[in-house]
Design an enzyme around this catalytic site. Structure first.
Site, PDB file in Angstrom:
ATOM      1  N   CYS A 279    -103.901 -59.567 -31.153  1.00  0.00           N
ATOM      2  CA  CYS A 279    -105.303 -59.179 -30.979  1.00  0.00           C
ATOM      3  C   CYS A 279    -106.213 -60.387 -31.207  1.00  0.00           C
ATOM      4  O   CYS A 279    -106.220 -61.309 -30.402  1.00  0.00           O
ATOM      5  CB  CYS A 279    -105.638 -58.010 -31.897  1.00  0.00           C
ATOM      6  SG  CYS A 279    -107.159 -57.133 -31.416  1.00  0.00           S
TER       7      CYS A 279
ATOM      8  N   HIS B 203    -101.381 -53.778 -31.007  1.00  0.00           N
ATOM      9  CA  HIS B 203    -101.100 -53.495 -32.410  1.00  0.00           C
ATOM     10  C   HIS B 203     -99.905 -52.543 -32.492  1.00  0.00           C
ATOM     11  O   HIS B 203     -99.739 -51.662 -31.655  1.00  0.00           O
ATOM     12  CB  HIS B 203    -102.311 -52.828 -33.081  1.00  0.00           C
ATOM     13  CG  HIS B 203    -103.451 -53.754 -33.318  1.00  0.00           C
ATOM     14  ND1 HIS B 203    -103.392 -54.794 -34.214  1.00  0.00           N
ATOM     15  CD2 HIS B 203    -104.695 -53.790 -32.770  1.00  0.00           C
ATOM     16  CE1 HIS B 203    -104.551 -55.432 -34.215  1.00  0.00           C
ATOM     17  NE2 HIS B 203    -105.348 -54.862 -33.342  1.00  0.00           N
TER      18      HIS B 203
END
Length: 517
Positions: free
Chosen positions: A327, A434
Site C-alpha cells: 500500500c 492488504h
C-alpha cells in the site's frame, strides 16, 4: 459493556473472549465499539472501512465483520488531525476541536443507528469502550464509554492492568469519578496481566469487594499470546525474536504505520525473526525489508529521506536485497508521490525511493474494497513455486492512484495488473493488497525465495490460509482465559437489566430516523 481503567488494559482482548465464549454457547453475538481511534483497519464485504480489532472480535464471534460494529473510525494523520470514517466512509479531516463541534451529533446518530441494526439480528452485543470512562475533561463529549452503557442499560465490566502497578487505585479512582448512574452499571471487575500466585492477591481482592460492593469476576494471568492491537504502541511489547531464526525480516516502523496486522502471518511462521526498524536506526543486512502501509505516505517518506534510512534501503536493494512494499510502502517504492490537494498534509510532492518505475498521486476519493485475484504465472527462473491458478484474497484501502512509467520494466504480481508489480529480477515487489500474507501458499512461495537464497530447503506451500491459524489462536486465548473468569453473575445481571428488572429502568432504544450522514 467492557471499559478499562486505562488504555491497553485488555478491553479488546476481553471483548473478543466474551464473544467467543457466548458464541460457543450457541448465541449469535456481535462486538461493538462506537468510536475507535486506530490505523489498523479492515474492509467489509460491502466495501466499508472499520477498525481491525472489531473485525477480529467478529471472527471470534463466528460472524462476518460489518461496519455497524464500528460506526466511527478516527485515523490520525499527524499535525493534530485525523481522518473521520463515519459508517465506513471517509467524510472529512479535522482536528479535535472541530471534530466534536462538527461530528458529535452525527457520530451519536451513527452509533445509535448501528446499535439498533445490530439488535435486530444478534442475541448479545458485547460493547467495548475506549481509553478510560473517567477522563473528566472529556466525559461531556465521550461517545464511546458510559454514554453507550447508559443508552443500552448494559451490565458493565471494568478491566484493570495490574502489570503496570496501582491496580486498586485505578479501580477505586475510576469508580469515584463516575456519576452515580454510571457507577450503578459497573457489575464486575476483571484484573488483567497478573503475574504470581493468586493467594498473594486475595487480601486485596477481598478489600476491593468489601469497599465497592462489586465482585471481582476474573483475574487473568499474564499471557504471552499477542492479540491484534489497535495502535503501534504495543509493537515494542508484542514483538520478540524467535529463539532459532533462519530468516530475518525488517519492517520499517513509520510514525503513522498502518495495518501492521498484515504481518501477523509472518510472526506465526517458524524460523522468522520479524523486527521493526525506525527511521534513524541502522538497517543492517536482513533477508528482506518490508515497507508497510502508512496513513501519511508523503510525511513518512520524508522521514525516510531525512533520517538516512531511505539511502540505506536503496543501497541494500542495489546490493541485491529483497524489498517489499504494501500500500503506502508500494507508493514509496516509485519515483514520486504527489498530493496536489493537500489531503495528507502540507507536502505537495516528494521523490520516492526509485526502486520501481511508477508514480502515485493522492485523490480525494478513497478506494476501499475486498479483492480476490489470481496469482500470476512467473518465469520458471524465478523459482516461484505457487500454482498459477491459485486465488489470492485481500483488501484495498488507499487514496493514491499509481501509474507505471515503464511497463516493460516490471512484471504484474497478479492477473489484475493494477494490484502490484515486481522488478524483472524479482528483488523489488509491491502491492496494494492488504492481507496478502494471509494467503498461505502465496506467503510460503515468497518466503521460499528468501530461504533458497540462504541455502535452506523450501517449506511446503500446500498449507491453509492464515484464517485457520487465527481461529486456532482465538481458541487458545479463550481457553487460557475462560478458567479465570466467572461470567455467570455478570450475564445474569445483564439479562436482568435487559428485562428492566435491574437497578436502572430499561431504556428503550428508539428507531433512528434518517441517515446520520
Amino acid at each position: 459493556m467492557v471499559v478499562g481503567t486505562t488504555s491497553h488494559a485488555g478491553k479488546s482482548l476481553l471483548t473478543a473472549v466474551l464473544c467467543r465464549l457466548l458464541s460457543r454457547q450457541g448465541h449469535r453475538v456481535a462486538p461493538f465499539k462506537g468510536q475507535n481511534m486506530a490505523l489498523n483497519a479492515y474492509v467489509t464485504q460491502s466495501g466499508h472501512e472499520m477498525g481491525y480489532a472489531q473485525a477480529v472480535q467478529a471472527w471470534a464471534a463466528g460472524v462476518d465483520p460489518q461496519v455497524e460494529m464500528n460506526p466511527i473510525l478516527l485515523k490520525p494523520q499527524g499535525d493534530m488531525t485525523s481522518q473521520v470514517i463515519l459508517q465506513g466512509e471517509a467524510v472529512g479531516r479535522v482536528n479535535a476541536a472541530h471534530y466534536y463541534r462538527d461530528y458529535f451529533d452525527r457520530g451519536w446518530g451513527a452509533i445509535t443507528q448501528s446499535l439498533y441494526r445490530l439488535q435486530q439480528t444478534y442475541d448479545w452485543i458485547v460493547c467495548e469502550g475506549a481509553g478510560s470512562p473517567a477522563e473528566i475533561n472529556l466525559k461531556h463529549r465521550d461517545l464511546t464509554n458510559m454514554r453507550v452503557a447508559q443508552h443500552l442499560n448494559a451490565a458493565t465490566i471494568l478491566v484493570a492492568d495490574i502489570d503496570r502497578g496501582g491496580v486498586f487505585a485505578h479501580i477505586v479512582g475510576t469508580l469515584q469519578l463516575l456519576d452515580p448512574e454510571e457507577r450503578s452499571l459497573i457489575k464486575g471487575f476483571v484484573i488483567n496481566k497478573f503475574r504470581g500466585q493468586r493467594s498473594l492477591l486475595e487480601s486485596g481482592l477481598n478489600w476491593l469487594e468489601e469497599h465497592t460492593q462489586i465482585p471481582v469476576i476474573g483475574v487473568i494471568p499474564y499471557l504471552s499470546q499477542a492479540f491484534s492491537a489497535e495502535d503501534s504502541l504495543s509493537l515494542f511489547e508484542r514483538r520478540s525474536s524467535q529463539s532459532r531464526s533462519e530468516l530475518t525480516i525488517a519492517v520499517v516502523r513509520f510514525s503513522r504505520i498502518a495495518n501492521f496486522t498484515d504481518f501477523e502471518p509472518l510472526e506465526a511462521e517458524p524460523g522468522i525473526d520479524l523486527r521493526y526498524v525506525q527511521p534513524g536506526q541502522f538497517l543492517g543486512q536482513p533477508d528482506a525489508v518490508i515497507l508497510p502501509g502508512s496513513k501519511t505516505t508523503l510525511a513518512d517518506l520524508q522521514d525516510l529521506h531525512h533520517s538516512g534510512l531511505a539511502a540505506q534501503i536503496q543501497a541494500y536493494s542495489a546490493a541485491g536485497g529483497m524489498v517489499f512494499g504494501i500500500c503506502g510502502g508500494l507508493q514509496m517504492l516509485g519515483d514520486q508521490v504527489t498530493d496536489p490537494e493537500g489531503l495528507e498534509g502540507s507536502i505537495p510532492q516528494i521523490p520516492g525511493l526509485g526502486l520501481l518505475p511508477l508514480t502515485t498521486q493522492m485523490h480525494s476519493e478513497k478506494v476501499t474494497c475486498q479483492r480476490e485475484v489470481q496469482a500470476q504465472e512467473f518465469p520458471q527462473s524465478w523459482g516461484w513455486s505457487m500454482p498459477p491458478d491459485r486465488s489470492v484474497r485481500g483488501y484495498e484501502i488507499h487514496q493514491g492512484r499509481t501509474h507505471l512509467t515503464q511497463d516493460e520494466a516490471v512484471v504484474a504480481l497478479f492477473c489484475d495488473g493494477s494490484l502490484g508489480w515486481a522488478s524483472r529480477d524479482r528483488r523489488v515487489l509491491g502491492t496494494y493488497l492488504h492481507g496478502v500474507f494471509n494467503n498461505g501458499p502465496w506467503r510460503r512461495s515468497w518466503l521460499n525465495l528468501l530461504r533458497t537464497a540462504k541455502g535452506f530447503p523450501p517449506l511446503p506451500t500446500d498449507i491453509p490460509d492464515y484464517e485457520q491459524q487465527r481461529h486456532q489462536h482465538l481458541d487458545a486465548i479463550t481457553d487460557a482465559i475462560a478458567p479465570h473468569l466467572d461470567l455467570e453473575p455478570i450475564l445474569a445481571k445483564a439479562m436482568a437489566l435487559a428485562r428492566g428488572t435491574g437497578v436502572e429502568p430499561q431504556r428503550k432504544l428508539p428507531k433512528p430516523m434518517g441517515n446520520p450522514q
